[in-house]
Design an enzyme around this catalytic site. Structure first.
Site, PDB file in Angstrom:
ATOM      1  N   HIS A  30      51.249  30.840  46.957  1.00  0.00           N
ATOM      2  CA  HIS A  30      50.462  31.623  46.014  1.00  0.00           C
ATOM      3  C   HIS A  30      49.725  30.737  45.011  1.00  0.00           C
ATOM      4  CE1 HIS A  30      49.693  34.911  42.998  1.00  0.00           C
ATOM      5  NE2 HIS A  30      49.488  35.574  44.122  1.00  0.00           N
TER       6      HIS A  30
ATOM      7  N   ASP B  29      51.245  33.889  19.414  1.00  0.00           N
ATOM      8  CA  ASP B  29      50.862  33.464  18.063  1.00  0.00           C
ATOM      9  C   ASP B  29      49.547  32.682  18.036  1.00  0.00           C
ATOM     10  OD1 ASP B  29      52.922  34.707  16.764  1.00  0.00           O
ATOM     11  OD2 ASP B  29      54.169  32.929  16.533  1.00  0.00           O
TER      12      ASP B  29
ATOM     13  N   HIS C 104      41.984  40.166  37.903  1.00  0.00           N
ATOM     14  CA  HIS C 104      42.944  39.306  38.597  1.00  0.00           C
ATOM     15  C   HIS C 104      43.380  38.116  37.745  1.00  0.00           C
ATOM     16  CE1 HIS C 104      44.125  36.442  41.992  1.00  0.00           C
ATOM     17  NE2 HIS C 104      44.890  37.501  42.188  1.00  0.00           N
TER      18      HIS C 104
ATOM     19  N   LYS D 181      45.037  36.043  34.567  1.00  0.00           N
ATOM     20  CA  LYS D 181      46.291  36.246  33.832  1.00  0.00           C
ATOM     21  C   LYS D 181      46.302  35.407  32.560  1.00  0.00           C
ATOM     22  CE  LYS D 181      47.444  36.810  38.411  1.00  0.00           C
ATOM     23  NZ  LYS D 181      46.675  36.336  39.578  1.00  0.00           N
TER      24      LYS D 181
ATOM     25  N   ASP E 213      38.016  14.276  44.075  1.00  0.00           N
ATOM     26  CA  ASP E 213      37.947  12.804  44.008  1.00  0.00           C
ATOM     27  C   ASP E 213      39.062  12.193  43.156  1.00  0.00           C
ATOM     28  OD1 ASP E 213      35.803  12.406  45.701  1.00  0.00           O
ATOM     29  OD2 ASP E 213      34.311  12.594  44.095  1.00  0.00           O
TER      30      ASP E 213
ATOM     31  N   LYS F  31      47.000  28.189  43.400  1.00  0.00           N
ATOM     32  CA  LYS F  31      45.557  27.958  43.551  1.00  0.00           C
ATOM     33  C   LYS F  31      45.226  26.634  42.867  1.00  0.00           C
ATOM     34  CE  LYS F  31      45.887  32.676  43.608  1.00  0.00           C
ATOM     35  NZ  LYS F  31      47.099  33.454  43.349  1.00  0.00           N
TER      36      LYS F  31
END
Length: 521
Positions: free
Chosen positions: A419, A183, A176, A178, A426, A421
């Site tokens: 979508h 380069d 999952h 990515k 703090d 995350k």
């Protein structure tokens, strides 16, 4: 009669064993070479710029840029490919065969035509069914395609079901995380897949998503992670997966078909963006002012064995757990699939009851693209609210900026879904990555992310959270005087059941809520 029975029984056993053998996982070709971690490219626009930029060269600082708008995220991918001189490595969970997927595939093939090596690693959750196309692309002398944890069965529901029966534990684990590495100098990482909806260009629904551009020393760690997954026994060359072998003729046909499609669809909003339409780009990649430069960052990624059901534990979950234990004042959470479970609910409740302000933004049932996953959150809402955890749910038609719709780019307004995350601890440290606060991310799928302690970046991410919970964008979920749930929006409306969610969605979520499937969500 007895002999006939024995023969039938023996035949059934043999067929069972043959089917089981046919469902065994694929293994890499014996002659496959091991790819070593290469040094960053010494030539090319990215190398020349970074070598000449003193803070990155002399102080070991890495540059970061948040990509929270789909158009910008798409544009930066295109620009990075066009600046590549030596190699491009792409790791993706989903790569749609739509406008975004085809334009970016065309860019990768264009880079390969000018001598850039392209390594494309796709999870089979989305690649299955496109074997012929991917095998043709892999015929390019500068392109290699590998499929992670592939099904042996490439078509047919019955055989696929049989394979899942024998290999369900293995096939349930997915890659999952990515990565987009150019380069060895620039990387894009986070939670965004490749598809129109992830770049806010779908007429049906669009995701509010988030990822990071990274330039400088930390790219080495993301590059290292890609190489680990690329060398994994679970990464199988597409030529071993596809039923039909690729050929130079098929590659030529595929490239011709892609060029024809791009020409016919040149008016698509994605292809009207800079630099595709030839217009100057206001903030090019090689502009130091486009980034926040810092040494206060850490990249964390799960072991590749976790995505093959061969590893124990999660590096990302452990790192997040350590931060959660240290929170003293405020915890901000953005998670599209929020399934805290019994232990997570207890932990967040203890934090809130001890004086920590806990604010959670997730999808409403109407905005969630996976209705049954919503059940894992819904069954914990009352307990969280009782502990004074603040809950916000994205409305399915979020307004501009947080979930920017395309009316300014010629596409009708469509349904919005979360979508991104993101966690902020703090206001001192933040996390951006692929990790959802759910059991799948913790125990089943491989994940990755970046912890950032640079105050400027932390404040930018906290501001994203605050924009996401505005009443114009999200419902605030509360308890009414009788103890029931009420959803309030920015127009003074109060809903007594899941707002804007149809009967079928409510039924699916409700049924899932009473089934013992929470650990699988």
């Amino acid at each position: 009669m007895r002999d006939s029975y024995r023969f039938s029984w023996l035949l059934a056993v043999l067929l069972f064993l043959a089917l089981a053998a046919g469902c065994a996982p694929l293994q890499p070709a014996p002659e496959r070479g091991w790819q070593a971690l290469e040094p960053p490219a010494s030539e090319g626009p990215l190398a020349e710029w970074l070598e000449g930029f003193a803070p990155a060269r002399d102080q070991g600082k890495t540059g970061f840029r948040l990509l929270d708008e789909g158009a910008e995220a798409f544009r930066w991918r295109v620009m990075s490919v066009r600046m590549a001189r030596e190699r491009i490595q792409v790791q993706a969970y989903i790569w749609r065969d739509d406008a975004a997927g085809r334009v970016l595939m065309g860019e990768l093939l264009g880079a390969a035509d000018r001598g850039v090596r392209v390594s494309l690693l796709l999870d089979d959750v989305d690649a299955r069914g496109r074997d012929a196309t991917l095998a043709a692309i892999a015929q390019h002398p500068n392109v290699e395609v590998r499929i992670f944890n592939p099904f042996r069965t490439r078509e047919g529901l019955l055989r696929a079901s049989a394979e899942f029966f024998f290999r369900g534990s293995d096939l349930n684990h997915r890659m999952h995380n990515k990565a987009w590495v150019v380069d060895g100098r620039l990387a894009i990482t986070g939670g965004r897949n490749v598809g129109d909806e992830y770049f806010e260009a779908s007429p049906d629904y669009n995701f509010a998503d988030l990822d990071l551009v990274v330039v400088g020393p930390l790219v080495r760690e993301i590059d290292r992670s890609f190489v680990e997954f690329w060398n994994s026994p679970g990464a199988i060359g597409v030529e071993r997966v596809a039923r039909k072998d690729g050929s130079p003729e098929r590659l030529a046909m595929q490239q011709g078909s892609l060029r024809a499609w791009l020409a016919q669809n040149h008016t698509h909003p994605l292809m009207q963006m800079e630099p595709l339409n030839g217009q100057p780009v206001p903030q090019p990649i090689a502009d130091p002012a486009a980034y926040v430069w810092t040494t206060q960052a850490e990249f964390v990624v799960d072991n590749e064995a976790k995505a093959r059901a061969r590893g124990d534990g999660s590096r990302v979950a452990d790192a997040l757990g350590e931060r959660l234990l240290g929170v003293e004042k405020e915890l901000l959470i953005v998670s599209p699939y929020f399934v805290p479970g019994r232990d997570g609910t207890a932990q967040l409740s203890r934090m809130s009851e001890s004086g920590v302000r806990v604010q959670v933004l997730t999808n409403s049932l109407a905005a969630n693209d996976v209705a049954f996953t919503h059940a894992g959150y819904a069954r914990r809402r009352h307990a969280l609210l009782d502990a004074r955890v603040e809950l916000f749910e994205l409305r399915p038609t979020g307004p501009p900026r947080w979930a920017r719709l395309e009316r300014d780019r010629g596409i009708d307004a469509s349904q919005a879904s979360l979508h991104s995350k993101l966690l902020v601890f703090d206001r001192e440290e933040a996390f951006v990555g692929s990790f959802n606060l759910d059991p799948r991310s913790a125990h089943t799928n491989s994940e990755s992310g970046v912890f950032l302690s640079e105050p400027v970046l932390v404040e930018q991410l906290a501001a994203l959270h605050q924009r996401g919970i505005r009443p114009q964008v999200a419902y605030r979920v509360e308890r009414d005087a009788s103890g029931g749930l009420v959803w309030r929006d920015g127009s003074g409306n109060a809903y007594r059941q899941e707002p804007k969610a149809g009967l079928w969605r409510r039924f699916v979520s409700g049924m899932t809520r009473i089934l013992p499937v929470e650990p699988l969500l």
